[in-house]
Motif scaffolding. Structure first.
Motif, short mmCIF file in Angstrom:
data_model
loop_
_atom_site.label_atom_id
_atom_site.label_comp_id
_atom_site.label_asym_id
_atom_site.label_seq_id
_atom_site.Cartn_x
_atom_site.Cartn_y
_atom_site.Cartn_z
N ARG A 1 -6.17 7.55 10.04
CA ARG A 1 -6.30 7.49 8.59
C ARG A 1 -6.28 8.90 7.99
N ASP B 1 -3.13 10.28 5.97
CA ASP B 1 -3.60 10.00 4.60
C ASP B 1 -3.34 8.55 4.24
N THR C 1 -3.51 4.80 3.07
CA THR C 1 -4.21 3.98 2.08
C THR C 1 -4.42 2.56 2.59
N GLY D 1 -8.40 -2.91 1.75
CA GLY D 1 -7.03 -2.44 1.80
C GLY D 1 -6.45 -2.40 3.19
N ASP D 2 -7.27 -2.66 4.23
CA ASP D 2 -6.81 -2.71 5.62
C ASP D 2 -6.68 -4.18 6.05
N ARG E 1 0.64 4.29 1.45
CA ARG E 1 0.85 4.96 2.74
C ARG E 1 0.25 4.09 3.84
N THR F 1 0.84 -1.21 0.00
CA THR F 1 0.00 0.00 0.00
C THR F 1 0.87 1.25 0.00
#
Length: 265
Positions: free
Chosen positions: A199, A203, A205, A226-227, A22, A20
């Motif tokens: 988050r 920022d 991702t 994405g987490d 960030r 990812t």
């Protein structure tokens, strides 16, 4: 469905998170970075966890944060946190923050009624002191009762008395229960608020959140695509992965750091 993570094996979700752009790695402390100990203020991160936290924090576009129910003062003590630390902190279940390069940051929310916290402390302490092994913990927005040194019968009795006291005097305060602890707070934030704050602040991702207790599920439930959620130890969870111990958290963080470092060479 939560599935076990096996150290030494490749995992598609962990590899995807490592890629990812960030990344925020958010860790509960007690029972996750540190084993549960009888004296709450004696908790310290396992050395092998601390090493991987440092590795991850040094990688580009990667932030590490401890997210805890502890008050900010106590959280800084047990994490051995310094003013020049690169590690972010979210204390009091997301009602307090410390960010690298900035320091303490106020979280939005209503202030506790003046004198209410001290009133609760004065009423609760005599109750807690009657029970062998029960310990009072002052918190910025309330209090906690720890029973790690007490037997289960004592725990049930002291929790029942404190529940009755708070129900009568402060019925609107938020109640939380966890591993051998009962907490009350005038603030309503949970660790879900901490995920949103981290988050937004960085920022992110992708977020990895790891925790071992009921209150950590607040954070797990707001993780999205994405987490990655990681549950430490037994218990129902909405996390994707499960590990058995804080020692395995160190191994998982090592695998994440290795994979992320290799992608940034």
């Amino acid at each position: 469905m939560t599935r076990p993570w096996t150290p030494g094996t490749a995992d598609d979700d962990l590899q995807a998170l490592a890629a990812t752009p960030r990344l925020v790695v958010a860790l509960d402390f007690d029972g996750t970075a540190s084993p549960l100990v009888a004296d709450p203020m004696a908790a310290r991160a396992l050395p092998e966890v601390a090493v991987q936290v440092e590795r991850l924090a040094a990688l580009p576009d990667t932030v590490v944060a401890y997210v805890s129910g502890r008050s900010m003062h106590d959280l800084r003590v047990i994490t051995e946190h310094t003013d020049d630390s690169p590690i972010a902190l979210a204390g009091s279940h997301g009602a307090q923050y410390w960010f690298p390069g900035e320091g303490d940051v106020d979280a939005p929310g209503e202030e506790t009624e003046e004198g209410a916290r001290e009133e609760l402390w004065a009423a609760a302490k005599p109750i807690i002191e009657r029970y062998e092994g029960a310990e009072f913990e002052p918190k910025t927005f309330g209090m906690g009762v720890h029973t790690r040194r007490a037997d289960r019968e004592t725990e049930q009795r002291v929790f029942a008395e404190i529940d009755a006291l708070v129900a009568e005097r402060f019925p609107h305060w938020r109640r939380r229960s966890g591993h051998r602890v009962l907490e009350f707070s005038s603030r309503t934030e949970g660790k879900d608020a901490a995920m949103a704050a981290l988050r937004d602040r960085f920022d992110a991702t992708g977020i990895l959140f790891a925790g071992d207790d009921v209150t950590d599920e607040d954070a797990m439930r707001v993780l999205g695509e994405g987490d990655l959620g990681v549950r430490v130890g037994p218990g129902e969870s909405v996390a994707t992965l499960r590990v058995d111990t804080p020692q395995q958290i160190a191994e998982l963080l090592e695998a994440l750091a290795d994979e992320r470092a290799s992608r940034r060479q």
